[in-house]
Write a protein that holds these residues in place. Structure first.
Motif, short mmCIF file in Angstrom:
data_model
loop_
_atom_site.label_atom_id
_atom_site.label_comp_id
_atom_site.label_asym_id
_atom_site.label_seq_id
_atom_site.Cartn_x
_atom_site.Cartn_y
_atom_site.Cartn_z
N LEU A 42 0.83 -1.21 0.00
CA LEU A 42 0.00 0.00 0.00
C LEU A 42 0.87 1.26 0.00
CD1 LEU A 42 -2.82 -1.10 2.47
CD2 LEU A 42 -3.14 -0.48 0.07
N SER A 43 1.95 1.25 0.78
CA SER A 43 2.81 2.44 0.83
C SER A 43 3.48 2.65 -0.54
CB SER A 43 3.85 2.33 1.94
OG SER A 43 4.80 1.35 1.65
N GLU A 44 3.81 1.54 -1.22
CA GLU A 44 4.39 1.65 -2.57
C GLU A 44 3.36 2.23 -3.54
OE1 GLU A 44 5.59 -2.34 -3.37
OE2 GLU A 44 7.26 -2.26 -1.93
N MET A 45 2.13 1.78 -3.42
CA MET A 45 1.07 2.28 -4.31
C MET A 45 0.85 3.78 -4.11
SD MET A 45 -1.77 -0.68 -3.79
CE MET A 45 -1.68 -2.30 -4.54
N VAL A 46 0.87 4.21 -2.85
CA VAL A 46 0.69 5.64 -2.56
C VAL A 46 1.87 6.44 -3.12
CG1 VAL A 46 0.57 7.37 -0.71
CG2 VAL A 46 -0.77 5.26 -0.53
N MET A 51 -2.60 5.33 -6.03
CA MET A 51 -3.81 5.64 -5.28
C MET A 51 -3.65 7.00 -4.61
SD MET A 51 -3.50 2.65 -2.38
CE MET A 51 -4.86 3.19 -1.40
N GLU A 52 -4.80 7.66 -4.37
CA GLU A 52 -4.74 9.05 -3.93
C GLU A 52 -4.69 9.24 -2.43
OE1 GLU A 52 -8.00 11.05 -5.72
OE2 GLU A 52 -7.16 10.94 -7.75
N GLY A 53 -4.87 8.17 -1.69
CA GLY A 53 -4.93 8.29 -0.23
C GLY A 53 -3.61 8.74 0.38
#
Lengths: 397, 97
Positions: A42-46, A51-53
């Motif tokens: 998730l941290s990589e995606m952010v 992702m916008e979160g």
């Protein structure tokens, strides 16, 4: 129906993919084995802008749940994840969060609790927190994990529920093993999952006193209302699962799933990944003409009382596999199942099999042995007991 | 943001009148704690220069700026005397209740 693209990923990664599709505004989590891959991904995606979160780096699980609550209290869709000692470190905040009616969604990787220190899987962490007011669902595979994250937001954020939800995956068995997982299209998830709206938020237009204290005059009423919301969740769970099936083509039979129970005489009850192994054993024993079945309990809270009673009326014996033990009594799942069965006007032979502790395998041979013990118990009117599966040493019993 | 006006609180009679969880429109304080006081502040508006030191320092936020004048919310003033102690013009006196 949709043409889903399938990718080969672990359970942890499936959760991360599910979370991404739900577009949370805030993710506040602290890494702990075996949940780590989820929060890393998730941290990589952010970071990559996929992702916008916002990903909040917090210094502990206590801070993670506190930050998640704070974000939820300004109206943000929020995600956190933990496991074992980390989940226990959150315990204070878990009660706070459910009492505040903030629908945070959490992934918990079921892992043993110390001491003895162990990173391997059992279900003592989440089952010891059964009373903290969170909806608890246990999944059987990575696909169900991804799908339940999407369903969890829809259930938790429903206006009649507004209760946080914990999606439980067996540590390592599900979190770290790879399988083909269908990833739903973002557009379809957006259609399925509306924008989060809650009356319980900080607003300059409508200032509110959030999360206040209560006196003895009020506390019971708030707790009554919280309990009712949990019961409301039963209908919402059913509706959401139905809608999910229509949209994505996968159905999970809401509160419980019965497998080969139509004419079963003897049934095993279990949570999570061990259900997959039990299915194989049920098929084998059915081929030998033995009338056995599986009741997969998906939700431990709210508890599927009606479904357990309904099954108990039709069978002769029920064995409960507990990957936990409430020291000095019996397994927690067994206690709950027994409580439901005690309300029907019929005797059912019951047995509690405590196994899989600290990551020990529950083998097909052991499951077959459990079924045989149940048949034997019914035939010989044996004493009902709690049995540890399977000790490597002799005991004094 | 304007200070919420205190309104009368009606105790619920049906569970549906309860808010969803402990979150409620601000400004309702179902109890007052003025009973703690043995002395109360009295202000001399002639001597007051409206420096707002008392307004900032009141530990209970019971000092109001009403139409350019200092006023006390006597429902919540505990009579601690901080305002009188800190007033640079000695405009506030603590008098026995």
């Amino acid at each position: 129906m949709t043409t889903n693209n399938k990718i080969f990923i672990s359970g942890d990664e499936a959760v991360a993919q599910g979370v991404k599709l739900c577009r949370p505004h805030v993710i506040a989590a602290y890494p702990i084995t075996p949940q780590t891959i989820t929060v890393e991904r998730l941290s990589e995606m952010v970071e990559a802008g996929e992702m916008e979160g916002i990903y909040m780096h917090v210094e502990s699980e206590h801070s993670a749940i506190s930050a998640a609550m704070g974000a939820c209290a300004v109206g943000a869709r929020t995600f956190t994840a933990s496991s074992s000692q980390g989940l226990l470190y959150m315990a204070e905040g878990l009660h706070y969060c459910s009492g505040g009616r903030w629908p945070v969604v959490m992934m918990n990787a079921n892992r043993s609790v110390a001491l003895p220190w162990s990173i391997y899987g059992d279900q003592r962490d989440s089952l010891s927190l059964l009373d903290c007011g969170w909806i608890q669902v246990y999944v059987e595979d990575a696909q169900e994990a991804l799908d339940m994250i999407i369903q969890a937001y829809k259930i938790a954020e429903h206006k009649d529920v507004l209760t946080p939800m914990m999606v439980n995956l067996d540590g390592f068995i599900l979190t770290h093993t790879y399988e083909l997982v269908a990833i739903p299209e973002q557009k379809m998830v957006d259609e399925f999952l509306p924008v989060f709206e809650t009356p319980n938020k900080m607003s300059f237009e409508e200032p509110k006193n959030l999360g206040f204290s209560s006196k003895p005059d009020d506390n019971t009423e708030f707790k009554y209302q919280q309990n009712e919301a949990m019961f409301n969740a039963i209908d919402v769970i059913r509706d959401v699962d139905q809608e999910f099936a229509e949209k994505f083509g996968r159905k999970y039979y809401d509160m419980v799933e019965e497998y080969q129970c139509e004419d079963a005489e003897v049934v095993l009850v279990a949570l999570g990944s061990v259900c997959g192994t039990i299915r194989v054993v049920v098929d084998k024993m059915r081929a030998e003409g033995k009338k056995v079945g599986l009741l997969k309990i998906r939700y431990m809270r709210p508890f599927p009382e009606a479904e357990v009673k309904n099954l108990a009326r039709r069978v002769n014996a029920i064995g409960v596999i507990d990957k936990d033990i409430s020291f000095g009594y019996e397994g927690t799942v067994y206690t709950n199942v027994n409580s439901a069965i005690s309300k029907i006007d019929k005797y059912v032979y019951k047995s509690n099999f405590v196994g899989g502790l600290g990551g020990r395998d529950i083998t097909k041979a052991e499951i077959e042995e459990m079924f045989d013990k149940l048949f034997f118990g019914v035939a010989n009117k044996s004493e009902e007991k709690v049995e540890f599966f399977s000790l490597n040493v002799e005991t004094n019993d | 943001m304007n200070r919420p006006k205190k309104q009368e609180f009606k105790f619920p009679t049906h569970i549906d009148e309860y808010p969803t969880g402990p979150q409620y429109k601000a400004g309702f304080l179902p109890e007052i704690n003025a009973g703690w006081r043995s002395v109360r502040p009295v202000i001399d508006h002639e001597a007051c220069v409206f420096c707002l030191r008392c307004y900032l320092l009141c530990p209970d936020g019971t000092i109001l700026k009403e139409n350019g004048k200092i006023e006390f919310d006597m429902d919540y003033c505990k009579g601690c005397g901080v305002c009188a102690h800190e007033c640079p013009t000695d405009a506030i006196k603590m008098v026995k209740e």
